[in-house]
Scaffold this motif. Sequence first.
Motif, PDB file in Angstrom:
ATOM      1  N   ALA A 163       0.830  -1.208   0.000  1.00 23.40           N
ATOM      2  CA  ALA A 163       0.000   0.000   0.000  1.00 23.40           C
ATOM      3  C   ALA A 163       0.864   1.258   0.000  1.00 23.40           C
ATOM      4  CB  ALA A 163      -0.928  -0.008   1.216  1.00 23.40           C
ATOM      5  N   VAL A 164       1.974   1.229   0.739  1.00 27.88           N
ATOM      6  CA  VAL A 164       2.864   2.383   0.799  1.00 27.88           C
ATOM      7  C   VAL A 164       3.439   2.693  -0.579  1.00 27.88           C
ATOM      8  CG1 VAL A 164       5.052   3.250   1.721  1.00 27.88           C
ATOM      9  CG2 VAL A 164       3.457   2.046   3.215  1.00 27.88           C
ATOM     10  N   GLY A 165       3.901   1.655  -1.280  1.00 31.76           N
ATOM     11  CA  GLY A 165       4.471   1.861  -2.600  1.00 31.76           C
ATOM     12  C   GLY A 165       3.450   2.379  -3.601  1.00 31.76           C
ATOM     13  N   ALA A 166       2.233   1.829  -3.557  1.00 32.11           N
ATOM     14  CA  ALA A 166       1.197   2.276  -4.484  1.00 32.11           C
ATOM     15  C   ALA A 166       0.749   3.697  -4.155  1.00 32.11           C
ATOM     16  CB  ALA A 166       0.012   1.318  -4.428  1.00 32.11           C
ATOM     17  N   ARG A 167       0.738   4.025  -2.872  1.00 27.96           N
ATOM     18  CA  ARG A 167       0.412   5.409  -2.498  1.00 27.96           C
ATOM     19  C   ARG A 167       1.474   6.361  -3.064  1.00 27.96           C
ATOM     20  NH1 ARG A 167      -2.338   8.311   1.800  1.00 27.96           N
ATOM     21  NH2 ARG A 167      -1.302  10.332   2.088  1.00 27.96           N
ATOM     22  N   MET A 168       2.726   5.933  -2.987  1.00 26.63           N
ATOM     23  CA  MET A 168       3.818   6.714  -3.555  1.00 26.63           C
ATOM     24  C   MET A 168       3.562   6.967  -5.041  1.00 26.63           C
ATOM     25  SD  MET A 168       7.859   5.639  -3.558  1.00 26.63           S
ATOM     26  CE  MET A 168       7.636   4.904  -1.925  1.00 26.63           C
ATOM     27  N   ALA A 169       3.144   5.918  -5.748  1.00 33.18           N
ATOM     28  CA  ALA A 169       2.840   6.062  -7.171  1.00 33.18           C
ATOM     29  C   ALA A 169       1.675   7.024  -7.384  1.00 33.18           C
ATOM     30  CB  ALA A 169       2.516   4.697  -7.767  1.00 33.18           C
ATOM     31  N   GLY A 170       0.636   6.911  -6.559  1.00 34.11           N
ATOM     32  CA  GLY A 170      -0.511   7.801  -6.678  1.00 34.11           C
ATOM     33  C   GLY A 170      -0.135   9.257  -6.485  1.00 34.11           C
ATOM     34  N   GLU A 171       0.741   9.511  -5.525  1.00 35.25           N
ATOM     35  CA  GLU A 171       1.164  10.881  -5.270  1.00 35.25           C
ATOM     36  C   GLU A 171       2.013  11.419  -6.423  1.00 35.25           C
ATOM     37  OE1 GLU A 171       3.071  10.728  -1.474  1.00 35.25           O
ATOM     38  OE2 GLU A 171       1.171  10.679  -0.364  1.00 35.25           O
ATOM     39  N   ARG A 172       2.869  10.574  -6.986  1.00 36.46           N
ATOM     40  CA  ARG A 172       3.682  11.008  -8.129  1.00 36.46           C
ATOM     41  C   ARG A 172       2.790  11.311  -9.334  1.00 36.46           C
ATOM     42  NH1 ARG A 172       9.654  10.857  -7.638  1.00 36.46           N
ATOM     43  NH2 ARG A 172       9.974  10.013  -5.547  1.00 36.46           N
ATOM     44  N   LEU A 173       1.789  10.472  -9.544  1.00 30.08           N
ATOM     45  CA  LEU A 173       0.853  10.712 -10.632  1.00 30.08           C
ATOM     46  C   LEU A 173       0.067  12.000 -10.403  1.00 30.08           C
ATOM     47  CD1 LEU A 173      -0.375   7.037 -11.053  1.00 30.08           C
ATOM     48  CD2 LEU A 173       0.665   8.393 -12.881  1.00 30.08           C
ATOM     49  N   GLY A 174      -0.359  12.203  -9.151  1.00 31.41           N
ATOM     50  CA  GLY A 174      -1.093  13.416  -8.828  1.00 31.41           C
ATOM     51  C   GLY A 174      -0.254  14.664  -9.021  1.00 31.41           C
ATOM     52  N   THR A 175       1.002  14.598  -8.618  1.00 26.43           N
ATOM     53  CA  THR A 175       1.907  15.730  -8.796  1.00 26.43           C
ATOM     54  C   THR A 175       2.064  16.077 -10.274  1.00 26.43           C
ATOM     55  OG1 THR A 175       3.147  15.127  -6.807  1.00 26.43           O
ATOM     56  CG2 THR A 175       4.259  16.561  -8.384  1.00 26.43           C
ATOM     57  N   ALA A 176       2.015  15.047 -11.135  1.00 28.19           N
ATOM     58  CA  ALA A 176       2.162  15.260 -12.575  1.00 28.19           C
ATOM     59  C   ALA A 176       0.860  15.711 -13.236  1.00 28.19           C
ATOM     60  CB  ALA A 176       2.664  13.983 -13.243  1.00 28.19           C
ATOM     61  N   GLY A 177      -0.193  15.899 -12.441  1.00 28.43           N
ATOM     62  CA  GLY A 177      -1.445  16.422 -12.967  1.00 28.43           C
ATOM     63  C   GLY A 177      -2.475  15.387 -13.359  1.00 28.43           C
ATOM     64  N   HIS A 178      -2.204  14.112 -13.110  1.00 31.77           N
ATOM     65  CA  HIS A 178      -3.166  13.061 -13.468  1.00 31.77           C
ATOM     66  C   HIS A 178      -4.260  12.971 -12.405  1.00 31.77           C
ATOM     67  CE1 HIS A 178      -0.641  11.579 -16.740  1.00 31.77           C
ATOM     68  NE2 HIS A 178       0.399  11.765 -15.940  1.00 31.77           N
ATOM     69  N   ARG A 179      -5.498  13.027 -12.841  1.00 32.69           N
ATOM     70  CA  ARG A 179      -6.625  12.973 -11.906  1.00 32.69           C
ATOM     71  C   ARG A 179      -7.494  11.733 -12.101  1.00 32.69           C
ATOM     72  NH1 ARG A 179      -3.566  15.843 -10.168  1.00 32.69           N
ATOM     73  NH2 ARG A 179      -3.725  18.037  -9.592  1.00 32.69           N
TER      74      ARG A 179
END
Length: 337
Positions: A163-179
Amino acid sequence: MATLRDVAARAGVSAMTVSNVINGRTGKVSEPTIARVREAIAALGYVPSAAARSLAVSSSRILALVYEAVPGRPALESPYESMFVGVCEQAARAQGYALMLCGASKAEDTVAQMRSWNVAGAIVMATTRMLPGEFLERSGVPAVFIDAYQEAEGVSQVNVGDAVGARMAGERLGTAGHRRVAFVGPTVDIPGVVRERLRGLREGLAVYGGGIAREDVLLSEVDFDEGAGVASRIVERDPVVTAVFASGDVLALGVVAGLRKAGRRVPEDVSVVGFDGLDLARYLEPPLTTVRQPIRDKATTAVDFLLDELRDGDGTPRQTVLPVAWQEGGTLGPAPI
């Protein structure tokens, strides 16, 4: 008829502690605990399995690696599984043990195979979907469970920060503007690695106001060809879905191939992120962006935990969650405007 788990529940100890008391492995079990276990055995009228006791008392120096046997598919064909098994074999051999591969399709067949070889203990991969309590009761030998999320309390296990790793991915995607992101992976209907990765991804995206719609959870086995096939369903969601998170690197590589075949650029049109950090992720051009899990450490830790249990016999569960890390690549870019 009372079971080993019934005895454990009455005595307030783990199933492995009961097994250790029954089989005389009481080196690190306190006298009060031994007394409670024996009282529970007497009160419930529990009769230990003669076969399991014989196995435990006269075990060999063979460790079983229990994995899911899928009809029609080669054993351990994924790069992750192959690497994990290879490192387990090296670690076991270094300690004077042999590793036996034991394909699991039915619990009773798996246990019978282990008994025929008189194994000393087992490393059980969660892909078998065999409940830890059921396995321990049937086999009667110490075991360490890998990526276990079902009935995992009170048993030895080695997990990673799914879950921690996938959350990391979600935050990186969010930072890049993906919603709006699509999730690709096997079933999420049962507790396990895939469900944890989906949960973590949702949490990470939520920080930036993003999310995953139910229709954007696309089920697929972790297989290159299946990933390529799922890409057509992702293209149908274009341009609403701007990124894909795949639950495994092999699946992510298939998605990238399928998107490119459909005329989509990665990451200019659609970004793709995987999970595993396999060496083959670097073979893509540009390399796959992924979450790296410590496969070698997972394997050596599992062997260490199991051998510690065989030496000590105290029944104390050994549990750990190994950290994951972000592995930068070239398949995650800004969301298209």
